[in-house]
Design a protein around this motif. Structure first.
Motif, short mmCIF file in Angstrom:
data_model
loop_
_atom_site.label_atom_id
_atom_site.label_comp_id
_atom_site.label_asym_id
_atom_site.label_seq_id
_atom_site.Cartn_x
_atom_site.Cartn_y
_atom_site.Cartn_z
N LEU A 71 27.20 -12.41 70.74
CA LEU A 71 27.83 -13.01 69.57
C LEU A 71 27.92 -11.95 68.47
CD1 LEU A 71 25.79 -16.34 69.52
CD2 LEU A 71 28.23 -16.11 70.09
N THR A 72 29.00 -11.99 67.72
CA THR A 72 29.19 -11.07 66.60
C THR A 72 29.49 -11.89 65.36
OG1 THR A 72 30.06 -9.36 68.06
CG2 THR A 72 30.51 -9.12 65.70
N ALA A 73 28.73 -11.67 64.32
CA ALA A 73 28.93 -12.41 63.07
C ALA A 73 30.10 -11.83 62.29
CB ALA A 73 27.66 -12.34 62.22
N ASP A 74 30.90 -12.73 61.75
CA ASP A 74 31.90 -12.30 60.77
C ASP A 74 31.21 -11.98 59.45
OD1 ASP A 74 34.02 -12.65 62.53
OD2 ASP A 74 34.63 -14.58 61.70
N LYS A 103 28.51 -16.77 59.45
CA LYS A 103 29.75 -17.18 60.11
C LYS A 103 29.79 -16.44 61.44
CE LYS A 103 34.55 -17.98 59.00
NZ LYS A 103 35.60 -17.77 58.00
N VAL A 104 29.59 -17.20 62.53
CA VAL A 104 29.47 -16.59 63.85
C VAL A 104 30.40 -17.32 64.81
CG1 VAL A 104 27.88 -15.89 65.68
CG2 VAL A 104 27.03 -16.13 63.33
N PRO A 105 31.58 -16.77 65.04
CA PRO A 105 32.51 -17.43 65.96
C PRO A 105 31.88 -17.62 67.34
CG PRO A 105 33.61 -15.65 64.77
CD PRO A 105 32.14 -15.54 64.47
N GLY A 106 32.02 -18.82 67.88
CA GLY A 106 31.53 -19.11 69.22
C GLY A 106 30.08 -19.52 69.30
N ALA A 107 29.36 -19.50 68.19
CA ALA A 107 27.93 -19.87 68.22
C ALA A 107 27.79 -21.37 68.04
CB ALA A 107 27.18 -19.14 67.12
N ASP A 108 26.87 -21.96 68.81
CA ASP A 108 26.56 -23.36 68.54
C ASP A 108 25.30 -23.42 67.68
OD1 ASP A 108 24.13 -23.71 70.03
OD2 ASP A 108 25.24 -24.21 71.84
N ALA A 109 25.13 -24.52 66.97
CA ALA A 109 24.07 -24.64 65.98
C ALA A 109 22.68 -24.48 66.58
CB ALA A 109 24.20 -25.98 65.25
N ALA A 111 21.69 -22.87 69.41
CA ALA A 111 21.45 -21.49 69.83
C ALA A 111 21.25 -20.59 68.60
CB ALA A 111 22.59 -20.97 70.68
N PHE A 112 22.07 -20.81 67.59
CA PHE A 112 21.94 -20.02 66.36
C PHE A 112 20.58 -20.24 65.72
CE2 PHE A 112 22.22 -19.69 61.74
CZ PHE A 112 22.54 -18.35 61.62
N ALA A 113 20.14 -21.49 65.64
CA ALA A 113 18.85 -21.80 65.02
C ALA A 113 17.70 -21.09 65.74
CB ALA A 113 18.62 -23.31 65.01
N LYS A 114 17.74 -21.06 67.06
CA LYS A 114 16.69 -20.38 67.83
C LYS A 114 16.69 -18.88 67.57
CE LYS A 114 16.40 -23.81 71.47
NZ LYS A 114 16.88 -24.24 72.76
N ILE A 115 17.88 -18.30 67.56
CA ILE A 115 17.99 -16.86 67.30
C ILE A 115 17.53 -16.55 65.88
CG2 ILE A 115 19.62 -14.95 67.04
CD1 ILE A 115 21.25 -16.28 69.35
#
Length: 140
Positions: A71-74, A103-109, A111-115
């Motif tokens: 994933l790559t953040a905008d 703002k991370v295209p393609g990330a779900d909430a 998965a993002f929270a864990k990371i």
């Protein structure tokens, strides 16, 4: 790798004045003193600088961890609020609260929270602080 910064202080704690400088020159004789630390005076202070370091470190570390998940953040915007409390005869930094909006295209909430939470523990500045570190992280 080693990075350095320096501080100069003259005078007593209340009326004295100091300056802070960094190796890169980004800060060069930046003023600090009692009023900028404990009141609303001009200049910087150690807690503000720790907050800036922590917010910057966390944002970069989050970018790294997102990359490991392809994933790559905008954008990643992080604010650090550093709490300085009276502790016996002195003071201690007791807490840092990070607020991050990314703002991370393609990330779900989930998965993002864990990371984001794992990054809170793993960022180098987090590792050096004894303070309680809390986080509110959300996708924009």
């Amino acid at each position: 790798m080693k990075k350095s910064a320096s501080a100069h202080w003259s005078g007593d704690i209340k009326s004295g004045q100091g300056t802070i400088s960094t190796e890169t020159g980004v800060l060069h004789d930046a003023p600090y003193g009692f009023k900028s630390r404990f009141e609303d005076g001009p200049g910087t202070n150690p807690e503000e600088l720790i907050g800036a370091a922590h917010a910057g470190c966390y944002s970069m570390a989050l970018s790294l961890e997102l990359g490991k998940a392809n994933l790559t953040a905008d954008s990643i915007d992080t604010k650090a609020v550093v709490t300085l409390d009276k502790d016996g005869d002195g003071f201690s930094i007791t807490a840092v609260h990070l607020t991050c909006k990314a703002k991370v295209p393609g990330a779900d909430a989930d998965a993002f929270a864990k990371i984001a939470e794992a990054t809170k523990q793993g960022c180098p500045v987090s590792k050096v602080l004894k303070a309680t570190i809390t986080l509110d992280a959300s996708l924009a």
